[in-house]
Design a protein around this motif. Sequence first.
Motif, short mmCIF file in Angstrom:
data_model
loop_
_atom_site.label_atom_id
_atom_site.label_comp_id
_atom_site.label_asym_id
_atom_site.label_seq_id
_atom_site.Cartn_x
_atom_site.Cartn_y
_atom_site.Cartn_z
N UNK A 74 4.42 -5.97 -12.84
CA UNK A 74 3.60 -4.81 -13.18
C UNK A 74 3.33 -3.92 -11.99
N UNK A 75 2.34 -3.07 -12.15
CA UNK A 75 1.95 -2.10 -11.13
C UNK A 75 0.58 -2.45 -10.60
N UNK A 76 0.42 -2.36 -9.30
CA UNK A 76 -0.89 -2.56 -8.69
C UNK A 76 -1.18 -1.39 -7.76
N UNK A 77 -2.40 -0.88 -7.84
CA UNK A 77 -2.81 0.22 -6.96
C UNK A 77 -3.49 -0.38 -5.74
N UNK A 78 -2.98 -0.03 -4.56
CA UNK A 78 -3.55 -0.51 -3.31
C UNK A 78 -4.32 0.62 -2.64
N UNK A 79 -5.55 0.31 -2.25
CA UNK A 79 -6.47 1.27 -1.63
C UNK A 79 -6.66 0.93 -0.16
N UNK A 80 -7.28 1.82 0.62
CA UNK A 80 -7.49 1.53 2.04
C UNK A 80 -8.15 0.17 2.25
#
Length: 150
Positions: A74-80
């Motif tokens: 799947x897709x994962x959003x990575x943040x600072x």
Amino acid sequence: MEIIRHTKNSESEVLTVAGSEYRILVDGEQTGGNFAVIEMNIPPGSGPGLHSHKDIQETFYVAAGEVDFYSETGTTRALPGDFIDIPPGGAVHAFKNTSNEPAKLICTVMPTGLEEMFREVSKFGMEKAKEIGERYGNKFYPADYFNKLK
């Protein structure tokens, strides 16, 4: 006695790869081939296409921006402050800066080799990227590869 390395910003090697700026912080020559560290400055909407490299572990620390990482799971959003680990074994993956601001990733590769690939791609251009990448053990996949798995 081992020496401490200090890579000054003004002395770093800077490469242009796929419209992004990659700064080599530590290369394989400096670490005996154990690891390399690359700062990746990714403009909005940019990032590499789907690929894999079975013999390399690749990690990403998100220093700025928002980056979506894509894989078979799947897709994962990575943040600072987030950290992404792509273990060796050949997982198909890609990432893209999905924000309206530049993103900055600190990428570590173990063992080395990708930094040499990036040097060649920067020198010879994206039209040679697939040919160069395959020489370094990368496989490339079409953008709809994950859809075909369903």
